[in-house]
Design a protein around this motif. Structure first.
Motif, PDB file in Angstrom:
ATOM      1  N   ALA A 174      50.289  31.117  59.232  1.00 17.27           N
ATOM      2  CA  ALA A 174      50.857  32.343  58.675  1.00 17.27           C
ATOM      3  C   ALA A 174      51.074  32.267  57.173  1.00 17.27           C
ATOM      4  N   THR A 175      51.617  31.160  56.681  1.00 19.32           N
ATOM      5  CA  THR A 175      51.953  31.060  55.261  1.00 19.32           C
ATOM      6  C   THR A 175      50.734  30.882  54.365  1.00 19.32           C
ATOM      7  N   ASP A 176      49.538  30.700  54.958  1.00 19.40           N
ATOM      8  CA  ASP A 176      48.314  30.590  54.165  1.00 19.40           C
ATOM      9  C   ASP A 176      47.718  31.955  53.833  1.00 19.40           C
ATOM     10  N   TYR A 177      48.365  33.024  54.275  1.00 19.35           N
ATOM     11  CA  TYR A 177      47.748  34.350  54.229  1.00 19.35           C
ATOM     12  C   TYR A 177      47.310  34.743  52.819  1.00 19.35           C
ATOM     13  N   VAL A 178      48.213  34.694  51.863  1.00 17.69           N
ATOM     14  CA  VAL A 178      47.907  35.190  50.518  1.00 17.69           C
ATOM     15  C   VAL A 178      46.793  34.374  49.879  1.00 17.69           C
ATOM     16  N   THR A 179      46.891  33.052  49.939  1.00 22.57           N
ATOM     17  CA  THR A 179      45.883  32.195  49.287  1.00 22.57           C
ATOM     18  C   THR A 179      44.533  32.296  49.987  1.00 22.57           C
ATOM     19  N   THR A 180      44.548  32.424  51.306  1.00 22.02           N
ATOM     20  CA  THR A 180      43.285  32.521  52.043  1.00 22.02           C
ATOM     21  C   THR A 180      42.553  33.815  51.685  1.00 22.02           C
ATOM     22  N   LEU A 181      43.274  34.926  51.656  1.00 23.41           N
ATOM     23  CA  LEU A 181      42.627  36.198  51.305  1.00 23.41           C
ATOM     24  C   LEU A 181      42.213  36.215  49.843  1.00 23.41           C
ATOM     25  N   ARG A 182      43.007  35.578  48.986  1.00 29.41           N
ATOM     26  CA  ARG A 182      42.655  35.531  47.565  1.00 29.41           C
ATOM     27  C   ARG A 182      41.339  34.784  47.372  1.00 29.41           C
ATOM     28  N   SER A 183      41.127  33.750  48.173  1.00 28.13           N
ATOM     29  CA  SER A 183      39.867  33.007  48.088  1.00 28.13           C
ATOM     30  C   SER A 183      38.692  33.823  48.595  1.00 28.13           C
ATOM     31  N   ALA A 184      38.989  34.902  49.319  1.00 28.90           N
ATOM     32  CA  ALA A 184      37.943  35.801  49.820  1.00 28.90           C
ATOM     33  C   ALA A 184      37.874  37.075  48.982  1.00 28.90           C
ATOM     34  N   ALA A 185      38.352  36.987  47.732  1.00 31.38           N
ATOM     35  CA  ALA A 185      38.286  38.087  46.762  1.00 31.38           C
ATOM     36  C   ALA A 185      39.108  39.298  47.186  1.00 31.38           C
ATOM     37  N   VAL A 186      40.242  39.039  47.843  1.00 33.00           N
ATOM     38  CA  VAL A 186      41.167  40.113  48.213  1.00 33.00           C
ATOM     39  C   VAL A 186      42.556  39.716  47.701  1.00 33.00           C
ATOM     40  N   GLU A 187      43.094  40.517  46.802  1.00 37.37           N
ATOM     41  CA  GLU A 187      44.458  40.306  46.325  1.00 37.37           C
ATOM     42  C   GLU A 187      45.374  41.220  47.136  1.00 37.37           C
ATOM     43  N   VAL A 188      46.098  40.625  48.094  1.00 40.76           N
ATOM     44  CA  VAL A 188      46.900  41.428  49.011  1.00 40.76           C
ATOM     45  C   VAL A 188      48.242  41.839  48.406  1.00 40.76           C
ATOM     46  N   ASP A 189      48.662  41.181  47.324  1.00 39.01           N
ATOM     47  CA  ASP A 189      49.942  41.493  46.692  1.00 39.01           C
ATOM     48  C   ASP A 189      49.740  42.646  45.713  1.00 39.01           C
ATOM     49  N   SER A 190      50.285  43.804  46.024  1.00 36.88           N
ATOM     50  CA  SER A 190      50.076  44.983  45.181  1.00 36.88           C
ATOM     51  C   SER A 190      50.700  44.809  43.803  1.00 36.88           C
ATOM     52  N   ASN A 191      51.770  44.043  43.698  1.00 38.03           N
ATOM     53  CA  ASN A 191      52.389  43.816  42.386  1.00 38.03           C
ATOM     54  C   ASN A 191      51.479  42.997  41.482  1.00 38.03           C
ATOM     55  N   VAL A 192      50.793  42.022  42.073  1.00 38.40           N
ATOM     56  CA  VAL A 192      49.840  41.226  41.291  1.00 38.40           C
ATOM     57  C   VAL A 192      48.685  42.103  40.833  1.00 38.40           C
ATOM     58  N   ARG A 193      48.193  42.966  41.740  1.00 44.30           N
ATOM     59  CA  ARG A 193      47.108  43.877  41.351  1.00 44.30           C
ATOM     60  C   ARG A 193      47.557  44.798  40.218  1.00 44.30           C
ATOM     61  N   LYS A 194      48.764  45.287  40.323  1.00 41.21           N
ATOM     62  CA  LYS A 194      49.286  46.193  39.297  1.00 41.21           C
ATOM     63  C   LYS A 194      49.359  45.495  37.945  1.00 41.21           C
ATOM     64  N   GLU A 195      49.860  44.270  37.921  1.00 44.00           N
ATOM     65  CA  GLU A 195      49.961  43.523  36.666  1.00 44.00           C
ATOM     66  C   GLU A 195      48.580  43.247  36.075  1.00 44.00           C
ATOM     67  N   LYS A 196      47.635  42.906  36.937  1.00 47.67           N
ATOM     68  CA  LYS A 196      46.278  42.601  36.468  1.00 47.67           C
ATOM     69  C   LYS A 196      45.618  43.854  35.893  1.00 47.67           C
ATOM     70  N   ILE A 197      45.773  44.975  36.590  1.00 50.52           N
ATOM     71  CA  ILE A 197      45.186  46.235  36.123  1.00 50.52           C
ATOM     72  C   ILE A 197      45.783  46.619  34.771  1.00 50.52           C
ATOM     73  N   THR A 198      47.098  46.557  34.663  1.00 49.55           N
ATOM     74  CA  THR A 198      47.770  46.941  33.421  1.00 49.55           C
ATOM     75  C   THR A 198      47.313  46.066  32.257  1.00 49.55           C
ATOM     76  N   ALA A 199      47.276  44.772  32.490  1.00 49.10           N
ATOM     77  CA  ALA A 199      46.877  43.844  31.422  1.00 49.10           C
ATOM     78  C   ALA A 199      45.438  44.094  30.975  1.00 49.10           C
ATOM     79  N   GLU A 200      44.543  44.320  31.913  1.00 49.44           N
ATOM     80  CA  GLU A 200      43.135  44.528  31.558  1.00 49.44           C
ATOM     81  C   GLU A 200      42.938  45.863  30.839  1.00 49.44           C
ATOM     82  N   ILE A 201      43.665  46.904  31.268  1.00 46.92           N
ATOM     83  CA  ILE A 201      43.553  48.207  30.587  1.00 46.92           C
ATOM     84  C   ILE A 201      43.997  48.072  29.136  1.00 46.92           C
TER      85      ILE A 201
END
Length: 715
Positions: free
Chosen positions: A203-230
């Motif tokens: 269960a606790t591997d969820y975030v890292t496992t999906l991240r390795s499959a090019a899926v960022e499941v944490d919406s806050n991380v996606r938001k920060e990445k989008i803002t920084a790149e814009i």
């Protein structure tokens, strides 16, 4: 302790449902766990367009054993002649205990029988197997669908379930007709960047496992990445992107692996109004516009930034594709704009005959005629200059004309905005053009207010026409149903009046509008009375919620079933606002408390008399020959001295003058009640009694110029 992971995999979900679903889970999941006596150390929520997930940390393997006190029937029903009745026997049998386990307890409702039952804790896995399907199927939202041959409803088809109890699969099952979705440890990666299945070991591997499959499941991380790149890419363009919060929240839930991509369009399109270009970008394409400061002004650049969910290595291709799309949209907009500008804005007014406002209330052209009449009535109340009067009339005539232009037909959100642009192109004054735009303001609770007289007056007239017409045909808002946004319209009228300090008589406008409505619709009743009640409710709510005035002080200025105060509030919205705010201020500085007891005591006794509440002058009303004590003469003279101060307070709307005067008279009144020369108000002689009650009634009436002190709760 163990960790539980639940992931619901779907086809691409609507962005608004993604955020709504997580918000619902943030309430539902902790509450349902608490009801089962399960208290994890933390709950983490994750979401992308293709999945909703929750990770619940440090759950016990089972509930703790507990005792529970269970209430039974009243003692009177449970025992007769000291022996248990069938009611007591049935209660014990149902709870699985002997009659010896019954105890008698006192309650606020009398004596009842109780038993204390020992309950063994259930397995947490068993509880999660019950709750998890409820968490999924209990989600609410718009546009749910069915798929396959089953009755399961969700915004998009559910394709997989992951349910892990640490490293073990927790068996779950969703049945949809002939299709059964069983839980597993297999998820899905990014559609393009990692199309293979993804195995989650624990269960606790969820975030890292999906991240390795090019899926960022944490919406806050996606938001920060989008803002920084814009921000980074807009700086490279020599400008700064405008990041709209609503647009950012939406694109965060449109992508699983965000990449900012910069595109461009031809500079010739910058000749279009900026609002047109940004509407195409933001509302239709979900792009972020980029501005550059030049000469103290922000000018739009021929660039945009979009957030891609595709392969970052193909940014150039993605940029070119998006560029082709926006260039086509802007070319259409350019055609519409040029075609619309070929005609004077007023030539569009007759075409409003083709647009229905409301089936029973006619066309938009009919509505414009009514707006003109109401705007003229408001202008008369405000005693505007002839020049202002003409500008208000022109603004009212043209305020809806842009609805039938090609641009607004294609982009409805530009109504009012294009009206202003086309008015300027047509040679109308800047004041008329601005008024056309501003008559729609405020469009929401946190929107800007109209600043021009034209926008204020025509905005009031437009909203009044809508309210009178819709109420007149019986479509009154009930509960949360308000399809014509009538509450917002009424709030707008009050707030525009307050913000602009407009000395209008709303009561008069409602009466005249209702009379005109009945004249045009002979089979309908006047909506005037119910509209008055509706506006009083709105004023009450706005004073409490937006002006932060205490509820009892609001009651004091609006009255409690007091028609005089109701009419006064509707006659003068500025006065009711000022009196409420003033009361709040003197409560806070202690002045209200200093006069409250004296005024309230006088008002209570005065209610036993017959003096009209509007009389202020003691001359000819009070008979000094009936005075028996000097305190009566002092009271009378104080009222004579009070009259000009109250009249000045009314004329200048300076209620501090009145409060100061009431504070000065308080010792005199206290002597009348309790001093060495005090009197008995309810004297045996009816003439003396009436004389004394009238003294008190006059004081009450002077205080009523400010408020009904009987409605105020002593602080």
């Amino acid at each position: 302790m163990a960790n539980f992971l639940l992931e619901v995999g779907t086809e691409e979900l609507p962005a608004d449902f993604v955020s709504s679903a997580i918000a619902q889970w943030q309430t539902k999941i902790p509450n349902s766990l608490s009801q089962e006596f399960l208290h994890p150390t933390g709950i983490e929520y994750y979401a992308t367009p293709r999945r909703l997930a929750v990770l619940i940390k440090d759950l016990p393997t089972q509930q703790a054993d507990r005792s529970e006190e269970i209430k039974g029937p009243p003692v009177a029903a449970a025992f007769k002649d000291g022996k248990p009745t069938k009611a007591a026997e049935g209660f014990a049998r149902k709870q699985g205990v002997s009659l010896d386990a019954i105890a008698i307890r006192d309650t606020p409702k009398g004596e009842f029988i109780f038993i204390e039952k020992q309950i063994q804790g259930r397995s947490t896995i068993e509880i999660l197997q019950e709750l998890s399907p409820q968490w999924i199927t209990g989600l609410e939202g718009k546009r749910f669908m069915r798929w396959g041959d089953g009755d399961l409803r969700f915004p998009r088809p559910i394709r997989w379930l992951v349910a892990l109890w640490d490293e073990e699969i927790l068996p779950l099952k969703l049945v949809n007709g002939s299709e059964t979705i069983d839980s597993d440890r297999t998820s899905r990666g990014h559609r393009v960047l990692h199309p293979d299945l993804v195995t989650i070991n624990q269960a606790t591997d969820y975030v890292t496992t999906l991240r390795s499959a090019a899926v960022e499941v944490d919406s806050n991380v996606r938001k920060e990445k989008i803002t920084a790149e814009i921000l980074a890419q807009s700086e490279q363009l020599g400008g700064k992107a405008e990041i709209y919060p609503d647009l950012l929240a939406e694109v965060v839930n449109l992508v699983e692996y965000p990449t900012a991509v910069t595109g461009k369009f031809a500079e010739e399109f910058l000749n279009l109004p900026t609002e047109v270009i940004t509407t195409v970008m933001v509302s239709h394409q979900r792009y972020f516009p980029v501005y550059k400061e030049e000469g103290g002004e922000l000018n739009l650049l021929p660039n945009f930034i979009t957030i891609s969910n595709g392969d970052p290595e193909k940014k150039a291709v993605i940029a070119e594709g998006n560029g082709r799309v926006i260039r086509a949209r802007l070319a259409d907009a350019q055609f519409f704009y040029q075609a619309d500008c070929d005609e004077h804005l007023e030539t569009y007014v007759p075409q409003l005959e083709t647009v229905t406002f409301q089936e029973q209330l006619g066309t938009m052209r009919d509505k414009v005629d009514r707006i003109i009449d109401t705007a003229k009535a408001i202008a008369d109340q405000l005693e505007v200059t002839p020049e202002q009067y003409n500008e208000i009339e022109s603004t009212a005539l043209l305020c809806k004309a842009d609805l039938v232009t090609q641009m607004v037909y294609e982009f409805p959100e530009l109504q009012g905005i294009m009206g202003e642009k086309y008015a300027l192109v047509s040679g109308e004054s800047a004041e008329v053009a601005k008024g056309i735009f501003e008559h729609y303001l405020p469009r929401s609770a946190d929107d800007q207010m109209p600043t021009t007289l034209n926008g204020q007056v025509v905005g009031l007239a437009d909203r009044l026409d809508t309210l009178i017409g819709i109420f007149g045909i019986g479509m009154i808002p009930t509960g949360s149903s308000d399809p014509f946004a009538l509450r917002r319209a009424a709030n707008g009228i009050v707030n525009i009046t307050w913000d602009g300090d407009l000395a209008i008589n709303l009561n008069q406008l409602l009466q005249q509008g209702s009379t005109d409505f009945v004249s045009a619709n002979g089979d309908k009743e006047s909506p005037n009375e119910i509209l008055q009640e509706f506006f009083i409710q709105r004023i009450r709510t706005l004073l409490q919620d937006e002006k932060n005035v205490d509820y009892d002080l609001v009651n004091a200025v609006l009255g409690e079933d007091d028609g005089e105060y109701t009419q006064r509030a509707l006659d003068d919205l500025l006065d009711v606002r000022d009196r409420a705010l003033f009361l709040q201020s003197i409560r806070q500085n202690g002045q209200l408390n200093a006069i409250y007891a004296t005024i309230n005591r006088s008002a209570r006794l005065a209610s036993q008399g017959e003096l009209d509440t509007e009389i202020l002058d003691p001359t000819g009303l009070i008979n000094p020959e009936l005075f028996e004590q000097s305190s009566e003469q002092d009271f009378y003279q104080a009222l004579v001295d009070l009259l000009p101060q109250t009249q000045a307070s009314q004329a200048e709307r300076n209620y501090q003058l009145l409060v100061d005067a009431l504070a000065n008279i308080a010792p005199v009144v206290n002597s009348f009640f309790d001093g060495e020369n005090s009197v008995l108000v309810m004297a045996e002689n009816p003439d003396v009694k009436r004389n004394r009650l009238n003294l008190l009634g006059l004081l009450r009436n002077h205080a009523r110029v400010l408020a009904d002190f009987g409605a105020i709760v002593k602080g």
